[in-house]
Scaffold this motif. Structure first.
Motif, mmCIF file in Angstrom:
data_model
loop_
_atom_site.group_PDB
_atom_site.id
_atom_site.type_symbol
_atom_site.label_atom_id
_atom_site.label_comp_id
_atom_site.label_asym_id
_atom_site.label_seq_id
_atom_site.Cartn_x
_atom_site.Cartn_y
_atom_site.Cartn_z
ATOM 1 N N PHE B 229 0.880 -1.292 0.029
ATOM 2 C CA PHE B 229 0.157 0.209 0.045
ATOM 3 C C PHE B 229 0.852 1.165 -0.002
ATOM 4 O O PHE B 229 0.643 2.213 -0.663
ATOM 5 C CB PHE B 229 -0.966 0.131 1.238
ATOM 6 N N LEU B 230 1.772 1.203 0.832
ATOM 7 C CA LEU B 230 2.881 2.471 0.824
ATOM 8 C C LEU B 230 3.471 2.612 -0.368
ATOM 9 O O LEU B 230 3.846 3.574 -0.865
ATOM 10 C CB LEU B 230 3.790 2.380 1.924
ATOM 11 N N THR B 231 3.856 1.630 -1.093
ATOM 12 C CA THR B 231 4.745 1.578 -2.191
ATOM 13 C C THR B 231 3.724 2.547 -3.292
ATOM 14 O O THR B 231 4.069 3.298 -3.996
ATOM 15 C CB THR B 231 5.035 0.369 -2.829
ATOM 16 N N TYR B 235 4.231 6.044 -5.248
ATOM 17 C CA TYR B 235 4.022 6.461 -6.521
ATOM 18 C C TYR B 235 2.969 7.579 -6.756
ATOM 19 O O TYR B 235 3.257 8.534 -7.580
ATOM 20 C CB TYR B 235 3.799 5.296 -7.642
ATOM 21 N N GLU B 236 1.806 7.417 -6.087
ATOM 22 C CA GLU B 236 0.829 8.310 -6.159
ATOM 23 C C GLU B 236 1.430 9.773 -5.690
ATOM 24 O O GLU B 236 0.648 10.760 -6.540
ATOM 25 C CB GLU B 236 -0.349 8.093 -5.268
ATOM 26 N N LYS B 237 2.274 9.701 -4.891
ATOM 27 C CA LYS B 237 2.572 11.201 -4.380
ATOM 28 C C LYS B 237 3.448 11.788 -5.345
ATOM 29 O O LYS B 237 3.378 12.800 -5.356
ATOM 30 C CB LYS B 237 3.383 11.007 -2.997
ATOM 31 N N ARG B 238 4.261 10.916 -5.875
ATOM 32 C CA ARG B 238 5.277 11.436 -6.909
ATOM 33 C C ARG B 238 4.485 12.085 -8.167
ATOM 34 O O ARG B 238 4.774 13.073 -8.852
ATOM 35 C CB ARG B 238 6.103 10.463 -7.591
ATOM 36 N N ARG B 239 3.372 11.311 -8.372
ATOM 37 C CA ARG B 239 2.659 11.724 -9.589
ATOM 38 C C ARG B 239 1.767 13.220 -9.198
ATOM 39 O O ARG B 239 1.668 13.877 -9.965
ATOM 40 C CB ARG B 239 1.512 10.815 -9.605
ATOM 41 N N TRP B 240 1.566 13.195 -8.162
ATOM 42 C CA TRP B 240 0.761 14.565 -7.676
ATOM 43 C C TRP B 240 1.894 15.704 -7.173
ATOM 44 O O TRP B 240 1.287 16.747 -7.046
ATOM 45 C CB TRP B 240 -0.221 14.393 -6.424
ATOM 46 N N ALA B 241 3.245 15.226 -6.965
ATOM 47 C CA ALA B 241 4.204 16.190 -6.270
ATOM 48 C C ALA B 241 4.216 17.542 -7.326
ATOM 49 O O ALA B 241 4.179 17.472 -8.445
ATOM 50 C CB ALA B 241 5.408 15.646 -6.316
#
Lengths: 318, 241
Positions: B229-231, B235-241
């Motif tokens: 889940f954290l992984t 990736y989600e976070k990097r996409r939204w960064a």
């Protein structure tokens, strides 16, 4: 086909893409032009679903890229700035992997072979990617984008790092792709984009500063054509003589050409008038040999200024 | 997802990494198996074998996982995966399962030791072979291996440097294994309780001594779930960064 509306991408306080909107029709080749760091790559990364946007929307054939990512991504083929290749695979293995990754349903062998032929990588298809030259890597990257026959193909600087012969080949490849795909490509070299695109969008600091048909852009640029002449002779007198020509509007400070008694003069004329004959007559009369002469295309900066100036005058006119 | 899984698995065998991992794992396990059972005489115990096996699995996990996401990031191939019609959980699951399959192969080979030696040793009557302990230990180790790999995969999603990814994984796993040993030095009871609750080693000890601990099974499966889940979130976070 591809519709981008009020797209904004913010990194902290910095706007990488600031409120851009445009539509790309079927079978249209559109060029993204802009200096490095203008936001071209960011915009492309958003259109392909690699990055998300802060606000706005990207719709591919009625599928929104964040709401329906799987469906939208099936319609897009993307070649990022650096081709995403696995060096440990052969070209054929790699294309097969991409084929499975995109869950394609076309006849596998036929489809992949067609792509290899179009991108001219048939000869190297059994070679390991690690051992391919930069030009071939770039082609494999383009081949990868074509797998699954997507409707929209997005290419980020497809000709960067290639030799002139390869650039010409890739250009004609892109033109042929435009026959049955929508193609968006980015570049920071004007002539490159002019050579292949139907339409050119100029991006600067995250905004679209111009969105014109290529012919229109060429016409607008004609006004800024300049002449570069290498003339032997005393600098001051030559300068005065050139200034004496009626159509000359501006001459850049002459630069000495090492090893000769010649100087290089960059001459701008009113409305792009052709003064080559007059210049010859003037120099011949004074016995100043012209050892080189060429017309210099407008630089990207000039086009920016010209286009943005035009816009502002139009607005004022209204 | 299947495409990514297949590619990952192939990549292990197209380079020496996969073979080296299996060879080292089997060799180390075989050596320890002989040391703690066949050659240990009256002291022989399958429990000590599994305990050592736990450490072998932990310290070899980075060989499988350090490349996982780090290399994709470095080669920029993650752009291909993230712009392909594949979901992020699918991508993470494929990576995890490929490494887990490698662990599974190596582990299954070492399991061949158990029945073979059982026959030989029960005839010779050399040690108290407990089939239940062996089965429990094997099941637990298989799940712990999954938890280790999930942690390794998560760590590799945080950096593009394989060396950093590998070393951080070893440190995290060592902490999770050894945290209960700190308890002897800690006077504060609630902290001790937390440490022994978190410790993978304490829970594992139950299994290899023949006690089937469902809570521990759940704990290992939760680690896998949480890390994956954290992984995905990384990736989600990097996409939204």
């Amino acid at each position: 086909m591809l519709k981008v509306e009020n797209l904004v991408k913010r990194f902290g306080d910095k706007y990488a893409v600031n409120d851009i909107s445009f539509t790309v029709e079927d079978n249209e080749i559109v060029g993204f032009l802009g200096p490095n760091g203008a936001g071209k790559t960011t915009a492309m990364n958003i259109m392909t679903g690699y990055l998300s946007y802060t606000s706005g929307s990207v719709t591919v054939d009625c599928f929104e890229i964040l709401d329906n990512p799987t469906e939208a991504k099936k319609l897009i083929g993307y070649l990022p700035e650096q081709p995403p290749l696995y060096p440990d695979m052969t070209v054929w293995e790699y294309l097969n992997f991409v084929y499975e990754l995109k869950s394609c349903t076309l006849n596998r062998k036929k489809h992949l072979m067609e792509i290899c032929e179009v991108t001219k990588i048939v000869d190297v298809r059994n070679r390991v990617i690690r051992h391919l030259s930069k030009g071939y890597c770039q082609r494999v990257g383009i081949a990868q984008a074509l797998v699954g026959n997507p409707k929209v193909i997005i290419l980020d600087e497809p000709t960067v790092g290639l030799d002139p012969k390869q650039i010409i080949e890739i250009r004609s490849l892109i033109r042929s792709l435009g026959r049955d795909h929508s193609v968006i490509l980015s570049n920071h070299i004007l002539s490159e984009v002019q050579a292949v695109c139907d339409r050119i969008m100029i991006i600067n600091k995250g905004r679209i500063v111009a969105d014109e048909r290529t012919e229109e852009l060429t016409r607008l640029m004609a006004g800024t054509r300049r002449l570069s002449a290498q003339i032997c002779g005393p600098r001051k007198e030559v300068l005065a003589a050139i200034n004496g020509i009626e159509e000359v509007s501006y001459i850049d400070t002459p630069k000495e050409i090492p090893g000769t008694d010649a100087y290089k003069y960059l001459i701008e004329t009113k409305d792009g008038a052709d003064i080559r004959r007059k210049l010859f007559t003037v120099c011949a009369g004074n016995d100043w040999p012209i050892i080189g002469m060429e017309t210099v295309g407008a630089s990207l900066e000039d086009v920016f200024l010209n286009l943005t100036d035009n816009r502002e005058t139009k607005k004022k006119g209204r | 997802m299947i495409a990514i899984y297949k590619r990952e698995l192939k990549a292990f065998f197209s380079s020496p990494a996969g073979y080296i991992y299996i060879a080292m794992f089997v060799a180390a396990s075989g050596f320890c198996f002989s040391m703690f059972t066949l050659l240990a005489g009256a002291e022989s115990s399958i429990t000590s074998y599994f305990t050592v096996e736990l450490f072998i699995a932990a310290f070899m996990t980075p060989l499988l996982t350090m490349k996982s996401f780090s290399e994709e990031r470095k080669q920029k191939t993650e752009q291909l995966l993230m712009t392909a019609p594949v979901t992020l959980p699918g991508m993470v699951a494929a990576k995890f399962l490929a490494s887990y399959t490698m662990f599974g192969i190596a582990f299954l080979i070492t399991c061949l030791n158990l029945p073979v030696s059982l026959n030989y040793l029960s005839e010779a009557n050399l040690f108290r072979y407990n089939a239940v302990c062996a089965l429990g230990g094997a099941v637990a180790l298989f799940l712990v291996g999954g938890a280790f790999i999930a942690i390794g995969v998560f760590v590799s999603s945080l950096t593009e440097n394989q060396i950093v990814s590998g070393s951080v994984t070893v440190v995290v796993l060592a902490l999770l294994l050894l945290i209960s040993f700190l308890n002897t030095y800690i006077g504060f009871a609630p902290l001790r309780a937390v440490f022994s609750w978190v410790s993978i080693y304490t829970r594992f000890a139950n299994f290899s001594s023949g006690y089937f601990d469902f809570a521990a099974l759940l704990y290992y499966i939760s680690i896998m779930g949480v890390c994956m889940f954290l992984t995905v979130r990384v990736y989600e976070k990097r996409r939204w960064a």
